[in-house]
Design a protein around this motif. Structure first.
Motif, PDB file in Angstrom:
ATOM      1  N   GLU A   8      18.234 -27.694  -0.433  1.00 34.05           N
ATOM      2  CA  GLU A   8      19.159 -26.950   0.412  1.00 34.05           C
ATOM      3  C   GLU A   8      19.717 -25.735  -0.327  1.00 34.05           C
ATOM      4  O   GLU A   8      20.627 -25.089   0.157  1.00 34.05           O
ATOM      5  CB  GLU A   8      20.310 -27.859   0.854  1.00 34.05           C
ATOM      6  N   VAL A   9      19.158 -25.457  -1.499  1.00 32.20           N
ATOM      7  CA  VAL A   9      19.628 -24.360  -2.330  1.00 32.20           C
ATOM      8  C   VAL A   9      18.702 -23.172  -2.129  1.00 32.20           C
ATOM      9  O   VAL A   9      17.479 -23.303  -2.186  1.00 32.20           O
ATOM     10  CB  VAL A   9      19.662 -24.780  -3.817  1.00 32.20           C
ATOM     11  N   ASP A  10      19.289 -21.992  -1.880  1.00 35.12           N
ATOM     12  CA  ASP A  10      18.504 -20.799  -1.599  1.00 35.12           C
ATOM     13  C   ASP A  10      17.705 -20.310  -2.807  1.00 35.12           C
ATOM     14  O   ASP A  10      16.547 -19.950  -2.691  1.00 35.12           O
ATOM     15  CB  ASP A  10      19.405 -19.659  -1.106  1.00 35.12           C
ATOM     16  N   ILE A  11      18.332 -20.316  -3.975  1.00 36.97           N
ATOM     17  CA  ILE A  11      17.661 -19.832  -5.181  1.00 36.97           C
ATOM     18  C   ILE A  11      17.069 -21.028  -5.916  1.00 36.97           C
ATOM     19  O   ILE A  11      17.785 -21.956  -6.299  1.00 36.97           O
ATOM     20  CB  ILE A  11      18.644 -19.078  -6.095  1.00 36.97           C
ATOM     21  N   LYS A  12      15.763 -21.002  -6.096  1.00 32.26           N
ATOM     22  CA  LYS A  12      15.079 -22.115  -6.754  1.00 32.26           C
ATOM     23  C   LYS A  12      15.135 -21.957  -8.272  1.00 32.26           C
ATOM     24  O   LYS A  12      14.979 -20.862  -8.793  1.00 32.26           O
ATOM     25  CB  LYS A  12      13.616 -22.168  -6.308  1.00 32.26           C
ATOM     26  N   ILE A  13      15.354 -23.053  -8.962  1.00 28.34           N
ATOM     27  CA  ILE A  13      15.347 -23.021 -10.420  1.00 28.34           C
ATOM     28  C   ILE A  13      13.912 -22.974 -10.921  1.00 28.34           C
ATOM     29  O   ILE A  13      13.007 -23.507 -10.285  1.00 28.34           O
ATOM     30  CB  ILE A  13      16.090 -24.232 -11.034  1.00 28.34           C
ATOM     31  N   ASN A  14      13.725 -22.346 -12.053  1.00 24.92           N
ATOM     32  CA  ASN A  14      12.398 -22.255 -12.660  1.00 24.92           C
ATOM     33  C   ASN A  14      12.319 -23.276 -13.783  1.00 24.92           C
ATOM     34  O   ASN A  14      13.034 -23.166 -14.773  1.00 24.92           O
ATOM     35  CB  ASN A  14      12.153 -20.843 -13.194  1.00 24.92           C
TER      36      ASN A  14
END
Length: 167
Positions: A8-14
């Motif tokens: 549900e988070v817009d910015i995905k972690i790398n």
């Protein structure tokens, strides 16, 4: 095995790999180590601090953000011994026949901040929280000192199996 991942988070972690693949590896490592003989179903939801705070307040009456929440489908009082357990006491999905393990909710914000705090990679922190939660889903806990020691040993063991260490 059925692994359901939603963010549900817009910015995905790398993390240097697909998050769903890491989720599967961690879940399978825990279940393999526990000698689970069943095909299983488990869910992972990645949220922000505000969302996990809401869920924590609703489900545990704790009005603060946390790193991970575990919702077991089977309420084990102790780590399940899959070799000596009555199958009738387990919850299976009637459509797939898979053992329903439960749901994991992780705060992506906490993954990032804790990785920085503990000075290890975001991948390592996410993997650790998945392993930690999976252990809760199969009956491990850390409320009592004796339980905590057992659970921490099991976490280290599974992280070693995954070859994911603090760097």
């Amino acid at each position: 095995m059925s692994y359901y991942f939603e963010s549900e988070v817009d910015i995905k972690i790398n993390i240097g790999m697909d998050i769903e693949e890491l989720f599967k590896q961690c879940a399978e490592a825990v279940l393999d180590d526990a000698k689970c003989p069943y095909e299983c179903e488990v869910n992972l939801l990645l949220v922000d601090n505000d969302s996990i705070k809401e869920i924590n307040a609703e489900t545990r009456d704790i009005d603060k953000a946390t790193d991970v929440l575990s919702f077991p489908a089977n309420g084990f009082d102790a780590p399940i011994d899959f070799e000596n357990f009555n199958e009738d006491d387990l919850e299976f999905n009637p459509e797939t026949g898979e053992l329903i393990i439960g749901d994991i909710v992780i705060s992506q914000d906490k993954v990032i901040s804790q990785a920085e705090e503990y000075e290890h990679s975001v991948k390592r922190e996410l993997a650790f929280l998945i392993v930690h939660s999976m252990l809760h889903l199969i009956g491990y806990d850390h409320i009592e000192e004796s339980e905590r020691t057992v659970m921490e040993d099991k976490q280290r063991q599974v992280m070693d199996i995954l070859n994911i260490h603090r760097v």
